[in-house]
Design a protein around this motif. Structure first.
Motif, PDB file in Angstrom:
ATOM      1  N   LEU A  59      -7.174   5.583  -3.490  1.00  0.00           N
ATOM      2  CA  LEU A  59      -6.299   6.249  -4.666  1.00  0.00           C
ATOM      3  C   LEU A  59      -6.311   5.744  -6.310  1.00  0.00           C
ATOM      4  N   GLN A  60      -6.417   3.722  -6.152  1.00  0.00           N
ATOM      5  CA  GLN A  60      -6.712   3.227  -7.377  1.00  0.00           C
ATOM      6  C   GLN A  60      -7.900   3.138  -7.957  1.00  0.00           C
ATOM      7  N   ASN A  61      -8.986   3.536  -6.901  1.00  0.00           N
ATOM      8  CA  ASN A  61     -10.524   3.730  -7.570  1.00  0.00           C
ATOM      9  C   ASN A  61     -10.634   4.752  -7.947  1.00  0.00           C
ATOM     10  N   THR A  62     -10.280   5.907  -7.542  1.00  0.00           N
ATOM     11  CA  THR A  62     -10.772   6.865  -7.859  1.00  0.00           C
ATOM     12  C   THR A  62     -10.572   7.431  -9.291  1.00  0.00           C
TER      13      THR A  62
ATOM     14  N   ALA B 106       0.808  -0.978   0.095  1.00  0.00           N
ATOM     15  CA  ALA B 106       0.118   0.276   0.097  1.00  0.00           C
ATOM     16  C   ALA B 106       1.045   1.133   0.047  1.00  0.00           C
ATOM     17  N   THR B 107       2.215   1.581   0.759  1.00  0.00           N
ATOM     18  CA  THR B 107       2.832   2.292   1.009  1.00  0.00           C
ATOM     19  C   THR B 107       3.328   2.285   0.040  1.00  0.00           C
ATOM     20  N   ASN B 108       3.922   1.865  -1.088  1.00  0.00           N
ATOM     21  CA  ASN B 108       4.778   1.783  -2.667  1.00  0.00           C
ATOM     22  C   ASN B 108       3.956   2.155  -3.479  1.00  0.00           C
ATOM     23  N   VAL B 109       1.751   2.007  -3.773  1.00  0.00           N
ATOM     24  CA  VAL B 109       1.534   2.656  -4.361  1.00  0.00           C
ATOM     25  C   VAL B 109       0.816   3.664  -4.182  1.00  0.00           C
ATOM     26  N   ILE B 110       0.751   4.970  -2.714  1.00  0.00           N
ATOM     27  CA  ILE B 110       1.070   5.336  -2.140  1.00  0.00           C
ATOM     28  C   ILE B 110       2.541   6.495  -2.499  1.00  0.00           C
ATOM     29  N   GLU B 111       3.246   6.533  -2.488  1.00  0.00           N
ATOM     30  CA  GLU B 111       4.369   7.404  -2.740  1.00  0.00           C
ATOM     31  C   GLU B 111       4.535   6.290  -3.790  1.00  0.00           C
ATOM     32  N   SER B 112       4.583   6.014  -5.107  1.00  0.00           N
ATOM     33  CA  SER B 112       4.098   6.312  -6.698  1.00  0.00           C
ATOM     34  C   SER B 112       3.444   7.305  -6.900  1.00  0.00           C
ATOM     35  N   ALA B 113       2.419   7.775  -5.975  1.00  0.00           N
ATOM     36  CA  ALA B 113       1.961   8.728  -7.330  1.00  0.00           C
ATOM     37  C   ALA B 113       2.121   9.862  -5.857  1.00  0.00           C
ATOM     38  N   LEU B 114       2.177   9.834  -4.939  1.00  0.00           N
ATOM     39  CA  LEU B 114       2.522  10.938  -3.830  1.00  0.00           C
ATOM     40  C   LEU B 114       4.072  10.829  -3.748  1.00  0.00           C
TER      41      LEU B 114
ATOM     42  N   GLY C 212     -10.350   9.902 -12.872  1.00  0.00           N
ATOM     43  CA  GLY C 212      -9.899  11.097 -13.777  1.00  0.00           C
ATOM     44  C   GLY C 212      -8.463  10.477 -13.700  1.00  0.00           C
ATOM     45  N   GLY C 213      -8.197  11.835 -13.800  1.00  0.00           N
ATOM     46  CA  GLY C 213      -6.323  11.994 -13.887  1.00  0.00           C
ATOM     47  C   GLY C 213      -5.506  11.576 -12.628  1.00  0.00           C
ATOM     48  N   ALA C 214      -4.188  11.989 -13.146  1.00  0.00           N
ATOM     49  CA  ALA C 214      -3.094  11.845 -11.922  1.00  0.00           C
ATOM     50  C   ALA C 214      -3.405  13.169 -10.614  1.00  0.00           C
ATOM     51  N   ALA C 215      -3.318  14.524 -11.325  1.00  0.00           N
ATOM     52  CA  ALA C 215      -3.758  15.875 -10.799  1.00  0.00           C
ATOM     53  C   ALA C 215      -5.140  15.217  -9.468  1.00  0.00           C
ATOM     54  N   LYS C 216      -7.109  14.698 -10.258  1.00  0.00           N
ATOM     55  CA  LYS C 216      -7.451  14.403  -9.494  1.00  0.00           C
ATOM     56  C   LYS C 216      -7.464  13.562  -8.251  1.00  0.00           C
ATOM     57  N   LYS C 217      -6.249  11.840  -8.631  1.00  0.00           N
ATOM     58  CA  LYS C 217      -6.631  11.136  -7.542  1.00  0.00           C
ATOM     59  C   LYS C 217      -5.410  11.080  -6.791  1.00  0.00           C
ATOM     60  N   ALA C 218      -4.372  12.508  -6.937  1.00  0.00           N
ATOM     61  CA  ALA C 218      -3.413  12.806  -6.042  1.00  0.00           C
ATOM     62  C   ALA C 218      -4.554  13.791  -5.194  1.00  0.00           C
ATOM     63  N   GLY C 219      -5.146  14.688  -5.548  1.00  0.00           N
ATOM     64  CA  GLY C 219      -5.913  15.732  -4.552  1.00  0.00           C
ATOM     65  C   GLY C 219      -6.660  14.777  -3.610  1.00  0.00           C
ATOM     66  N   VAL C 220      -7.472  13.579  -4.263  1.00  0.00           N
ATOM     67  CA  VAL C 220      -8.170  13.274  -3.066  1.00  0.00           C
ATOM     68  C   VAL C 220      -7.486  11.912  -2.383  1.00  0.00           C
ATOM     69  N   THR C 221      -6.278  12.060  -2.402  1.00  0.00           N
ATOM     70  CA  THR C 221      -6.090  10.764  -2.050  1.00  0.00           C
ATOM     71  C   THR C 221      -4.905  11.925  -0.380  1.00  0.00           C
TER      72      THR C 221
END
Length: 84
Positions: free
Chosen positions: A57-60, A29-37, A62-71
């Motif tokens: 993060l995986q289920n949001t 989970a940490t690897n998934v999050i840190e790859s995006a943020l 939209g684009g990368a910016a939206k996923k990063a913002g939600v996360t």
């Protein structure tokens, strides 16, 4: 007496296995999050929270910016709850 010892050994093995799975899950989970943020502060989050954040993060949609913002918002919310 043998039954008691056998039960204790089985319980010990089960707990060791569960702890191993939990640490692997947290690492994934940490690897998934840190790859995006990259550089996100995840130190205050439990294993369950890390898994929830990675799933969000995986289920949001939209684009990368939206996923990063939600996360980021979810991480801040969880950190705020942990402080109280």
């Amino acid at each position: 007496m043998k039954t008691l010892i056998a039960s204790a050994l089985i319980a010990s093995a089960a707990l060791t296995g569960a702890a191993s799975v939990a640490s692997t899950t947290a690492a994934n989970a940490t690897n998934v999050i840190e790859s995006a943020l990259p550089g996100a502060d995840l130190s205050a989050l439990s294993t369950e929270q890390l898994v929830a954040v990675a799933g969000t993060l995986q289920n949001t949609d939209g684009g990368a910016a939206k996923k990063a913002g939600v996360t980021r918002a979810l991480i801040k919310s969880l950190q705020f709850k942990a402080e109280q």
